[in-house]
Design a protein around this motif. Structure first.
Motif, PDB file in Angstrom:
ATOM      1  N   LEU A  18       0.864  -1.172   0.000  1.00 30.32           N
ATOM      2  CA  LEU A  18       0.000   0.000   0.000  1.00 30.32           C
ATOM      3  C   LEU A  18       0.897   1.217   0.000  1.00 30.32           C
ATOM      4  O   LEU A  18       1.949   1.213   0.642  1.00 30.32           O
ATOM      5  CB  LEU A  18      -0.908  -0.014   1.236  1.00 30.32           C
ATOM      6  CG  LEU A  18      -2.188   0.811   1.211  1.00 30.32           C
ATOM      7  CD1 LEU A  18      -3.090   0.398   0.055  1.00 30.32           C
ATOM      8  CD2 LEU A  18      -2.941   0.640   2.524  1.00 30.32           C
ATOM      9  N   GLY A  19       0.454   2.272  -0.686  1.00 26.83           N
ATOM     10  CA  GLY A  19       1.298   3.421  -0.980  1.00 26.83           C
ATOM     11  C   GLY A  19       2.114   3.976   0.167  1.00 26.83           C
ATOM     12  O   GLY A  19       1.760   3.834   1.337  1.00 26.83           O
ATOM     13  N   ALA A  20       3.199   4.636  -0.162  1.00 21.12           N
ATOM     14  CA  ALA A  20       4.102   5.306   0.784  1.00 21.12           C
ATOM     15  C   ALA A  20       4.590   4.354   1.879  1.00 21.12           C
ATOM     16  O   ALA A  20       4.764   4.732   3.034  1.00 21.12           O
ATOM     17  CB  ALA A  20       3.415   6.517   1.414  1.00 21.12           C
ATOM     18  N   ASN A  50      -7.666  -1.890   6.896  1.00 21.35           N
ATOM     19  CA  ASN A  50      -8.356  -1.224   5.793  1.00 21.35           C
ATOM     20  C   ASN A  50      -8.322  -2.058   4.517  1.00 21.35           C
ATOM     21  O   ASN A  50      -9.294  -2.104   3.746  1.00 21.35           O
ATOM     22  CB  ASN A  50      -7.732   0.149   5.524  1.00 21.35           C
ATOM     23  CG  ASN A  50      -8.095   1.182   6.582  1.00 21.35           C
ATOM     24  OD1 ASN A  50      -8.923   0.928   7.455  1.00 21.35           O
ATOM     25  ND2 ASN A  50      -7.461   2.336   6.517  1.00 21.35           N
ATOM     26  N   VAL A  51      -7.208  -2.717   4.288  1.00 21.15           N
ATOM     27  CA  VAL A  51      -7.086  -3.578   3.110  1.00 21.15           C
ATOM     28  C   VAL A  51      -8.000  -4.799   3.248  1.00 21.15           C
ATOM     29  O   VAL A  51      -8.669  -5.195   2.290  1.00 21.15           O
ATOM     30  CB  VAL A  51      -5.613  -4.007   2.924  1.00 21.15           C
ATOM     31  CG1 VAL A  51      -5.498  -5.193   1.986  1.00 21.15           C
ATOM     32  CG2 VAL A  51      -4.790  -2.838   2.391  1.00 21.15           C
ATOM     33  N   GLU A  56      -9.426   0.152   1.357  1.00 21.86           N
ATOM     34  CA  GLU A  56      -8.306   0.616   0.534  1.00 21.86           C
ATOM     35  C   GLU A  56      -7.778  -0.553  -0.288  1.00 21.86           C
ATOM     36  O   GLU A  56      -6.938  -1.309   0.185  1.00 21.86           O
ATOM     37  CB  GLU A  56      -7.197   1.190   1.417  1.00 21.86           C
ATOM     38  CG  GLU A  56      -7.538   2.481   2.118  1.00 21.86           C
ATOM     39  CD  GLU A  56      -6.327   3.072   2.814  1.00 21.86           C
ATOM     40  OE1 GLU A  56      -5.618   3.892   2.186  1.00 21.86           O
ATOM     41  OE2 GLU A  56      -6.077   2.716   3.982  1.00 21.86           O
ATOM     42  N   PRO A  57      -8.253  -0.736  -1.501  1.00 23.15           N
ATOM     43  CA  PRO A  57      -7.717  -1.806  -2.350  1.00 23.15           C
ATOM     44  C   PRO A  57      -6.235  -1.573  -2.619  1.00 23.15           C
ATOM     45  O   PRO A  57      -5.830  -0.466  -2.998  1.00 23.15           O
ATOM     46  CB  PRO A  57      -8.545  -1.683  -3.641  1.00 23.15           C
ATOM     47  CG  PRO A  57      -9.767  -0.926  -3.231  1.00 23.15           C
ATOM     48  CD  PRO A  57      -9.334   0.012  -2.151  1.00 23.15           C
ATOM     49  N   TRP A  71     -17.253  -3.980  10.335  1.00 24.67           N
ATOM     50  CA  TRP A  71     -16.028  -3.196  10.495  1.00 24.67           C
ATOM     51  C   TRP A  71     -16.232  -2.078  11.512  1.00 24.67           C
ATOM     52  O   TRP A  71     -17.215  -1.330  11.433  1.00 24.67           O
ATOM     53  CB  TRP A  71     -15.634  -2.619   9.136  1.00 24.67           C
ATOM     54  CG  TRP A  71     -14.396  -1.778   9.104  1.00 24.67           C
ATOM     55  CD1 TRP A  71     -13.251  -1.957   9.821  1.00 24.67           C
ATOM     56  CD2 TRP A  71     -14.163  -0.642   8.267  1.00 24.67           C
ATOM     57  NE1 TRP A  71     -12.310  -1.009   9.495  1.00 24.67           N
ATOM     58  CE2 TRP A  71     -12.848  -0.186   8.537  1.00 24.67           C
ATOM     59  CE3 TRP A  71     -14.926   0.022   7.312  1.00 24.67           C
ATOM     60  CZ2 TRP A  71     -12.304   0.917   7.893  1.00 24.67           C
ATOM     61  CZ3 TRP A  71     -14.384   1.116   6.676  1.00 24.67           C
ATOM     62  CH2 TRP A  71     -13.079   1.553   6.955  1.00 24.67           C
ATOM     63  N   VAL A  72     -15.300  -1.983  12.431  1.00 29.20           N
ATOM     64  CA  VAL A  72     -15.252  -0.853  13.365  1.00 29.20           C
ATOM     65  C   VAL A  72     -13.970  -0.082  13.062  1.00 29.20           C
ATOM     66  O   VAL A  72     -12.888  -0.462  13.520  1.00 29.20           O
ATOM     67  CB  VAL A  72     -15.260  -1.323  14.833  1.00 29.20           C
ATOM     68  CG1 VAL A  72     -15.189  -0.119  15.778  1.00 29.20           C
ATOM     69  CG2 VAL A  72     -16.507  -2.138  15.127  1.00 29.20           C
TER      70      VAL A  72
END
Length: 304
Positions: A18-20, A50-51, A56-57, A71-72
Motif C-alpha cells: 500500500l502506498g508510501a 483497511n485492506v 483501501e484496495p 467493520w469498526v
C-alpha cells in the motif's frame, strides 16, 4: 503463487503493498478465530485492516478471501444523522434484541441520541455494538473501545467474547498488551509496514524472537548470555526473554546488588540495580514480593 486457501483461512495476502510504504510486500494467512494486530504507532496496523475490509484496495499484490465482515474503523465510522437505536436497527435489519444490546453497552438511556451528543467512550461502545448487531461472520475492529475507561472496558469485551463464542471470528488492532494477551489466540506483529512475526500469542509472550517483539506484549527482560551470567549467575545458550513473573528480587544483607530505584506497578515491579563488584547498572521488571526492596539497600536477583 499463493497456495489454495485452507478450510480455516479467512484471507490470504500475497505480496500486498500500500502506498508510501504503509504496507510492504505483506504475505500472510489470517485464520478463523481471534487475531490481534500489534506494533508501534505507524507500523501499518490500520492499513492492514483497511485492506482486509476493502476500504483501501492495494495497488500491488493479491488478496484471496472475502468473508462477510462488520467493520469498526478507528474513528468509529458512526452515521451522524442516526440515533444510537437506529444504528443498531439498520445493522441488524430488524428491531429484535436491540434494547438488550443497547443495555449491554450501557447505552439504553442514550437510545435516541445522535453521535455528536455522545462522549468518545460512548461512541466507541456504540460502534462495537453496531458491529455485533450485524451477526457478521468476521468482526474487524481497529482499536476497539480505545476511549472507554479501562475499568469498564472488560465488561464490553465480554460482549465481544460472547459473539466469538457463538461462532464469529475477530481480528483487531491494539496498543494495549493486556488486551492482546487476554483476547487473542494469534498475533500479527508489524513494523514499518512489514510483518515481523505471526503466530500464537502465548508462544510470542513466552519465547519472543527478539527484544522488540517482546515489548509488543508487555514488559520483559531481554538478557544476553553474558547478562544472565552477570546478574543472575545463570548460564543460557542464547539471548532470551525473562518476563516479570520469572524474576524475583528480594532484600539480601550480603547480596552483590544495590537498589538504586524501585517502583511498584501492580502485577509487576520495576527496579534499577547496581552491581557493586562490577560497578554496572541495569533495570529489571520483576515479580512483586511481600518484602519490598528499598533504595540504597542490598538485594539479590534470581529466576523465580
Amino acid at each position: 503463487m499463493l497456495r489454495a486457501m485452507a478450510a480455516d483461512s479467512l484471507w490470504q495476502l500475497d505480496a500486498v503493498s500500500l502506498g508510501a510504504a504503509r504496507l510492504r510486500d505483506v504475505s500472510l494467512e489470517i485464520r478463523r478465530g481471534v487475531t490481534a494486530v500489534v506494533g508501534w504507532s505507524g507500523a501499518g496496523k490500520t492499513s492492514l485492516l483497511n485492506v482486509l475490509v476493502g476500504f483501501e484496495p492495494p495497488p500491488r499484490g493479491k488478496i484471496t478471501g472475502a468473508p462477510r465482515v462488520a467493520w469498526v474503523p478507528q474513528n468509529g465510522g458512526l452515521w451522524p444523522h442516526c440515533t444510537a437505536r437506529e444504528h443498531l436497527e439498520i445493522a441488524r435489519g430488524s428491531h429484535d434484541g436491540i434494547d438488550a444490546l443497547l443495555a449491554s453497552f450501557d447505552l439504553g438511556e442514550k437510545h435516541n441520541v445522535r453521535p455528536h451528543e455522545l462522549s468518545e467512550g460512548e461512541q466507541s461502545r456504540l460502534a462495537v455494538a453496531r458491529a455485533l448487531a450485524t451477526n457478521a461472520e468476521v468482526l474487524v475492529m481497529d482499536e476497539p473501545l480505545v476511549h472507554v475507561d479501562p475499568a469498564r472496558a472488560g465488561k464490553y469485551w465480554q460482549r465481544i467474547r460472547e459473539r466469538v463464542t457463538a461462532g464469529a471470528s475477530l481480528i483487531f488492532s491494539t496498543h494495549v498488551p493486556e488486551t492482546a494477551l487476554g483476547e487473542a489466540e494469534r498475533a500479527i506483529c508489524l513494523r514499518e509496514g512489514r510483518v515481523r512475526h505471526e503466530g500464537i500469542v502465548a508462544e510470542l509472550y513466552t519465547h519472543p524472537p527478539d527484544a522488540e517483539l517482546m515489548g509488543f506484549l508487555g514488559p520483559g527482560n531481554w538478557l544476553t548470555p553474558e547478562d544472565a551470567r552477570h546478574w543472575l549467575g545463570l548460564e543460557i545458550a542464547t539471548s532470551r526473554c525473562f518476563r516479570p513473573e520469572q524474576i524475583r528480587i528480594e532484600p539480601a544483607s550480603d547480596g552483590p546488588l544495590v537498589v538504586e530505584s524501585a517502583r511498584f506497578c501492580g502485577s509487576f515491579a520495576e527496579c534499577s540495580l547496581r552491581h557493586r563488584e562490577q560497578n554496572s547498572t541495569a533495570t529489571f521488571f520483576h515479580r512483586p514480593t511481600a518484602a519490598r526492596v528499598r533504595v540504597g539497600e542490598p538485594a539479590s536477583l534470581c529466576v523465580a
